[in-house]
Enzyme design. Sequence first.
Site, PDB file in Angstrom:
ATOM      1  N   ARG A  81       0.863  -1.179   0.000  1.00 37.05           N
ATOM      2  CA  ARG A  81       0.000   0.000   0.000  1.00 37.05           C
ATOM      3  C   ARG A  81       0.901   1.231   0.000  1.00 37.05           C
ATOM      4  NH1 ARG A  81      -2.024  -3.547   3.901  1.00 37.05           N
ATOM      5  NH2 ARG A  81      -4.098  -4.407   3.410  1.00 37.05           N
TER       6      ARG A  81
ATOM      7  N   LYS B 181      -1.762  -2.410   7.934  1.00 39.80           N
ATOM      8  CA  LYS B 181      -2.922  -1.898   8.663  1.00 39.80           C
ATOM      9  C   LYS B 181      -2.997  -2.515  10.060  1.00 39.80           C
ATOM     10  CE  LYS B 181      -6.091  -0.726   4.888  1.00 39.80           C
ATOM     11  NZ  LYS B 181      -7.426  -0.989   4.302  1.00 39.80           N
TER      12      LYS B 181
ATOM     13  N   HIS C 132      -2.547   2.369  -6.396  1.00 37.02           N
ATOM     14  CA  HIS C 132      -3.394   1.198  -6.174  1.00 37.02           C
ATOM     15  C   HIS C 132      -3.503   0.329  -7.432  1.00 37.02           C
ATOM     16  CE1 HIS C 132      -5.501  -0.409  -2.797  1.00 37.02           C
ATOM     17  NE2 HIS C 132      -6.574  -0.693  -3.502  1.00 37.02           N
TER      18      HIS C 132
ATOM     19  N   ARG D  29      -0.542  -1.803  -7.453  1.00 35.57           N
ATOM     20  CA  ARG D  29      -0.748  -2.890  -6.471  1.00 35.57           C
ATOM     21  C   ARG D  29      -1.620  -3.991  -7.087  1.00 35.57           C
ATOM     22  NH1 ARG D  29      -1.277  -4.197  -0.841  1.00 35.57           N
ATOM     23  NH2 ARG D  29      -3.389  -4.675  -0.166  1.00 35.57           N
TER      24      ARG D  29
ATOM     25  N   HIS E 279      -3.901  -8.913   3.016  1.00 37.68           N
ATOM     26  CA  HIS E 279      -5.355  -9.027   3.133  1.00 37.68           C
ATOM     27  C   HIS E 279      -5.711  -9.926   4.308  1.00 37.68           C
ATOM     28  CE1 HIS E 279      -6.141  -8.027  -1.392  1.00 37.68           C
ATOM     29  NE2 HIS E 279      -5.999  -6.945  -0.647  1.00 37.68           N
TER      30      HIS E 279
ATOM     31  N   TYR F  10      -9.274 -10.926  -7.763  1.00 35.62           N
ATOM     32  CA  TYR F  10      -8.327 -10.935  -8.880  1.00 35.62           C
ATOM     33  C   TYR F  10      -8.568 -12.113  -9.817  1.00 35.62           C
ATOM     34  CZ  TYR F  10      -6.019  -7.329  -6.232  1.00 35.62           C
ATOM     35  OH  TYR F  10      -5.771  -6.173  -5.554  1.00 35.62           O
TER      36      TYR F  10
END
Length: 312
Positions: free
Chosen positions: A151, A175, A253, A256, A279, A288
Amino acid sequence: MTAPSGMMHWIQSFLEAQAAELDAATNTQLAYARDLKDFADWLDRRKIHFLDADRTTIENYLISCEAEGLAVSTRARRLSAIKQLYRFAFEEGWRSDNPAVQIKGPGKPKRLPKTLSVEDVDRLLHAARTHGRDTARNTCLMELLYATGMRVTELVSLPIAAARGNPQMLLVRGKGGKERMVPLSAAALNAISDWLDVRDTAEDLAKRKGIPASKFLFPSRSKDGHLTRHRFFALIKELAVAAGISPERVTPHTIRHAFATHLLAGGADLRAIQTMLGHADLATTEIYTHVLDDRLKDLVLTHHPLSKKRTT
């Protein structure tokens, strides 16, 4: 425990708890603050306090958000913030219930992520190597982004210690303070080495002037001491123009997404990609596969002999 009298004190206490207990990221904290202040302002205009709002009140607020034309994703995020605030209030004993717990969100539409082709990425990397004055830094940024799928906040705030010693794996803090290891490509390692030579020379000159050394891989004079998200976003657009690609198609993004899609197309395991992207849920990574489904469908329709109209 007695609840604070002011709604802003509720929000402040909630945010402080998030920061202390969950190590919530700064961007997450700011989003919570904005969303909860909007809810508080809406309640205040109706002479209602957090303490007195019930399920119907919260649902009416969400209806008003929809009437304003707010995106589904924004409404879902605001409801999430409200739910977490009231869960905190319940745990603190400020309320005997959580009025938001049974409210269902609007549901985000499942959109396929925009991505770039391998050729597009090659052109962006070439632009980074040849465009502008800071080619070593720009190349390092782009090679790392494409090699790891980080990110943008994770990338620009990388500590210098993570890049020392020619590492084969990079420790990334994601995160919620969660850490993960991501492998580095040969191109990324070379780009790091080249950038460290330039960066360390500049740092040595700064030290002679009494300027303290930076702890970041990509230092800057910003308030945080590292390259900002906004500057990197602008840099991506500049490189897109230099590469002859529409800047509307290129963001940190989308690169990414390209990292994940290209890995999957090359046969990488979905769970390995999930780990590298950071994730929490495999379902987030599975989107994806839909990108590849569309590409495979086009491939069959274009090249399979049975898909072509037979002429008589």
